[in-house]
Motif scaffolding. Structure first.
Motif, PDB file in Angstrom:
ATOM      1  N   MET A 203       0.850  -1.206   0.000  1.00  0.00           N
ATOM      2  CA  MET A 203       0.000   0.000   0.000  1.00  0.00           C
ATOM      3  C   MET A 203       0.878   1.246   0.000  1.00  0.00           C
ATOM      4  O   MET A 203       1.862   1.300   0.730  1.00  0.00           O
ATOM      5  N   ILE A 204       0.527   2.199  -0.849  1.00  0.00           N
ATOM      6  CA  ILE A 204       1.354   3.401  -0.897  1.00  0.00           C
ATOM      7  C   ILE A 204       0.670   4.565  -0.192  1.00  0.00           C
ATOM      8  O   ILE A 204      -0.553   4.649  -0.138  1.00  0.00           O
ATOM      9  N   ASP A 205       1.492   5.459   0.304  1.00  0.00           N
ATOM     10  CA  ASP A 205       0.982   6.589   1.075  1.00  0.00           C
ATOM     11  C   ASP A 205       0.462   7.679   0.162  1.00  0.00           C
ATOM     12  O   ASP A 205       0.776   7.718  -1.019  1.00  0.00           O
ATOM     13  N   ALA A 206      -0.296   8.580   0.765  1.00  0.00           N
ATOM     14  CA  ALA A 206      -0.743   9.755   0.037  1.00  0.00           C
ATOM     15  C   ALA A 206       0.452  10.672  -0.207  1.00  0.00           C
ATOM     16  O   ALA A 206       1.439  10.644   0.533  1.00  0.00           O
ATOM     17  N   ILE A 207       0.368  11.458  -1.296  1.00  0.00           N
ATOM     18  CA  ILE A 207       1.417  12.417  -1.622  1.00  0.00           C
ATOM     19  C   ILE A 207       0.853  13.809  -1.365  1.00  0.00           C
ATOM     20  O   ILE A 207      -0.221  14.147  -1.877  1.00  0.00           O
ATOM     21  N   ARG A 208       1.526  14.592  -0.575  1.00  0.00           N
ATOM     22  CA  ARG A 208       1.046  15.927  -0.239  1.00  0.00           C
ATOM     23  C   ARG A 208       1.843  16.983  -0.997  1.00  0.00           C
ATOM     24  O   ARG A 208       3.068  16.911  -1.027  1.00  0.00           O
ATOM     25  N   THR A 209       1.151  17.955  -1.571  1.00  0.00           N
ATOM     26  CA  THR A 209       1.816  19.118  -2.155  1.00  0.00           C
ATOM     27  C   THR A 209       1.273  20.336  -1.406  1.00  0.00           C
ATOM     28  O   THR A 209       0.487  20.180  -0.469  1.00  0.00           O
ATOM     29  N   ASP A 210       1.656  21.547  -1.852  1.00  0.00           N
ATOM     30  CA  ASP A 210       1.208  22.745  -1.130  1.00  0.00           C
ATOM     31  C   ASP A 210      -0.305  22.774  -0.938  1.00  0.00           C
ATOM     32  O   ASP A 210      -0.806  23.038   0.137  1.00  0.00           O
ATOM     33  N   ARG A 211      -1.042  22.534  -2.033  1.00  0.00           N
ATOM     34  CA  ARG A 211      -2.494  22.713  -1.961  1.00  0.00           C
ATOM     35  C   ARG A 211      -3.266  21.413  -2.107  1.00  0.00           C
ATOM     36  O   ARG A 211      -4.478  21.392  -1.918  1.00  0.00           O
ATOM     37  N   LEU A 212      -2.594  20.328  -2.509  1.00  0.00           N
ATOM     38  CA  LEU A 212      -3.310  19.114  -2.912  1.00  0.00           C
ATOM     39  C   LEU A 212      -2.851  17.892  -2.138  1.00  0.00           C
ATOM     40  O   LEU A 212      -1.747  17.857  -1.605  1.00  0.00           O
ATOM     41  N   VAL A 213      -3.730  16.914  -2.110  1.00  0.00           N
ATOM     42  CA  VAL A 213      -3.346  15.590  -1.616  1.00  0.00           C
ATOM     43  C   VAL A 213      -3.655  14.596  -2.729  1.00  0.00           C
ATOM     44  O   VAL A 213      -4.765  14.591  -3.273  1.00  0.00           O
ATOM     45  N   LEU A 214      -2.674  13.768  -3.100  1.00  0.00           N
ATOM     46  CA  LEU A 214      -2.890  12.699  -4.075  1.00  0.00           C
ATOM     47  C   LEU A 214      -2.937  11.394  -3.284  1.00  0.00           C
ATOM     48  O   LEU A 214      -2.030  11.097  -2.530  1.00  0.00           O
ATOM     49  N   ARG A 215      -4.009  10.650  -3.490  1.00  0.00           N
ATOM     50  CA  ARG A 215      -4.093   9.353  -2.804  1.00  0.00           C
ATOM     51  C   ARG A 215      -4.642   8.333  -3.788  1.00  0.00           C
ATOM     52  O   ARG A 215      -5.379   8.693  -4.716  1.00  0.00           O
ATOM     53  N   PRO A 216      -4.281   7.058  -3.615  1.00  0.00           N
ATOM     54  CA  PRO A 216      -4.765   6.039  -4.561  1.00  0.00           C
ATOM     55  C   PRO A 216      -6.289   6.085  -4.658  1.00  0.00           C
ATOM     56  O   PRO A 216      -6.970   6.314  -3.654  1.00  0.00           O
ATOM     57  N   VAL A 217      -6.810   5.877  -5.876  1.00  0.00           N
ATOM     58  CA  VAL A 217      -8.269   5.917  -6.045  1.00  0.00           C
ATOM     59  C   VAL A 217      -8.902   4.772  -5.252  1.00  0.00           C
ATOM     60  O   VAL A 217      -8.300   3.720  -5.051  1.00  0.00           O
ATOM     61  N   HIS A 218     -10.135   5.018  -4.809  1.00  0.00           N
ATOM     62  CA  HIS A 218     -10.843   4.100  -3.933  1.00  0.00           C
ATOM     63  C   HIS A 218     -12.226   3.867  -4.541  1.00  0.00           C
ATOM     64  O   HIS A 218     -12.762   4.761  -5.200  1.00  0.00           O
ATOM     65  N   PRO A 219     -12.820   2.691  -4.332  1.00  0.00           N
ATOM     66  CA  PRO A 219     -14.157   2.445  -4.909  1.00  0.00           C
ATOM     67  C   PRO A 219     -15.176   3.552  -4.604  1.00  0.00           C
ATOM     68  O   PRO A 219     -16.068   3.822  -5.419  1.00  0.00           O
ATOM     69  N   ASP A 220     -15.043   4.222  -3.455  1.00  0.00           N
ATOM     70  CA  ASP A 220     -15.999   5.285  -3.116  1.00  0.00           C
ATOM     71  C   ASP A 220     -15.844   6.519  -4.015  1.00  0.00           C
ATOM     72  O   ASP A 220     -16.692   7.414  -3.984  1.00  0.00           O
ATOM     73  N   ASP A 221     -14.761   6.607  -4.796  1.00  0.00           N
ATOM     74  CA  ASP A 221     -14.537   7.778  -5.658  1.00  0.00           C
ATOM     75  C   ASP A 221     -15.299   7.702  -6.972  1.00  0.00           C
ATOM     76  O   ASP A 221     -15.265   8.659  -7.765  1.00  0.00           O
ATOM     77  N   ALA A 222     -15.969   6.566  -7.226  1.00  0.00           N
ATOM     78  CA  ALA A 222     -16.539   6.363  -8.557  1.00  0.00           C
ATOM     79  C   ALA A 222     -17.449   7.510  -9.001  1.00  0.00           C
ATOM     80  O   ALA A 222     -17.294   8.044 -10.106  1.00  0.00           O
TER      81      ALA A 222
END
Lengths: 181, 221
Positions: free
Chosen positions: A1-20
């Motif tokens: 499992m990989i961690d979320a990536i944080r930038t100044d304004r954004l968070v990138l996280r692996p897509v999840h079934p709830d994102d559909a």
């Protein structure tokens, strides 16, 4: 499992079934879709479910990330390896992204791509990352230019939403040319 | 499933029209929905020999010898001066070839073949549609011709799906069979190729077609 990536304004996280539904709501927009090669059109909730199902969250190069701003999904970015396209794009991960139309013009794509690339290079994905855009997609090519990508080859690429091949600029980024700011 | 690649005399000057500013770099690969079209490589010789060494493939082409040695295969894989030859790849595997020979007049003769195990799934149609699109939209060819031996219904189906129309009959040498075989000839003017594309494609191509018509009629576009 990989961690979320944080930038100044954004968070990138692996897509999840709830994102559909959030993904469908943003991508089922012709102004987004007309620049993409892979998704079907018209785009249904099931297509979003299938897309999320095609990702496996173990590895940076097999998953896709939801680009989130203040907790809301505003787009998707990934760096997957598609073996079928290697002869076109070279032996490395391929950066792809889209952003919902309401969020264009704020530099989010550049910020997200920069965050993902920094993580990927740090994680040792290799020295080269490939990307590209349909030849008339100036906005995407400009994002890539800002990151240090250079034009590599040009090909015809099938745009599934538009149902035929269009000229496509393939780009590549070598680690030493990556512009982190 | 393949069409005779008529062997025609080599000619001089490239008849390719003006180039699109987006297309400055050489465009040597095409990604279709399911396939990748790319130049042949020397390492394709072995698989090419296996696929095209099949009588049911070679006997429907004009220029693939039978039996086929790997040496002959390596020679075949090198395109001639006015030829464009794409290897058809499915998920990294060579499954066939498609390409054209450009005449001095500008029109091009389309040819294609698929290994027998890949027949019947629309791959030839998908690959040749992309090659025709490449020839007309990128290389600005005014049209295509093609042909198939009379005993080759599969290629007839492909050409009709692309919008080719029969123009007549002729005799074309079949290297594998060692004699001339009756063939049906076809043509596809750029206009029809454009019409065979989905609606989205038409607006962009209409201007070019008009320009070509005007050139034919000797008027400035």
């Amino acid at each position: 499992m990989i961690d979320a990536i944080r930038t100044d304004r954004l968070v990138l996280r692996p897509v999840h079934p709830d994102d559909a539904e959030a993904i469908r709501a943003q991508i089922a927009d012709w102004d987004v879709m007309r620049w993409l090669s892979q998704p079907p059109w018209p785009y249904t909730l099931q297509d979003a479910v299938d897309f999320i199902g095609s990702c496996s969250p173990d590895d940076l190069t097999t998953t896709a990330f939801a680009i989130t701003h203040a907790g809301a999904v505003i787009g998707v970015i990934d760096m997957r390896i598609n073996p079928a396209l290697l002869p076109l794009r070279g032996p490395g991960p391929h950066l792809g992204f889209w952003l919902g139309r309401a969020h264009w013009g704020n530099g989010y794509t550049t910020e997200a791509a920069r965050g993902l690339l920094a993580s990927a290079f740090a994680a040792g994905v290799g020295d080269t990352v490939y990307s590209g855009a349909f030849a008339d997609n100036a906005a995407s090519l400009r994002v890539q230019e800002k990151l240090g990508f250079v034009r590599n080859t040009e090909t015809l690429v099938f745009a599934r939403p538009r149902g035929r091949e269009f000229p496509h600029v393939n780009t590549k980024l070598v680690k030493s040319a990556f512009r982190t700011a | 499933m393949m069409v005779a690649c008529a062997v025609l005399p080599a000619a001089a000057r490239s008849a390719a029209g003006p180039t699109n500013p987006f297309l400055r770099l050489p465009m040597v690969t095409i990604a279709t929905h399911r396939l990748v079209l790319r130049p042949f490589r020397r390492s394709d010789a072995k698989e090419f020999t296996r696929l095209a060494g099949d009588w049911s493939v070679a006997s429907m082409t004009s220029d693939i010898p039978h039996p086929l040695s790997e040496g002959q295969a390596r020679g075949w894989l090198k395109p001639g001066r006015r030829e464009v030859r794409f290897a058809i790849e499915l998920e990294g595997r060579l499954i066939g070839g498609a390409g054209y020979y450009q005449r001095r007049s500008g029109t091009a003769e389309l040819g294609f073949w698929l290994g027998r195990e890949w027949w019947g799934r629309g791959y030839a149609t998908e690959a040749t549609r992309a090659v025709v699109h490449y020839g007309i939209e990128v290389k600005r060819l005014p049209g295509f011709t093609s042909s198939h031996f009379v005993d080759n219904n599969a290629s007839a189906g492909v050409l009709r799906k692309l919008g080719f129309e029969p123009t007549g009959r002729g005799r074309i040498i079949c290297t594998a069979r060692g004699y001339e075989v009756e063939a049906v000839t076809y043509w596809l003017p750029a206009r029809y190729a454009v019409q065979a594309q989905p609606v989205m494609a038409r607006a962009a191509s209409a201007g070019r077609w008009r320009a070509w018509l005007s050139r034919l009629a000797g008027r400035p576009a």
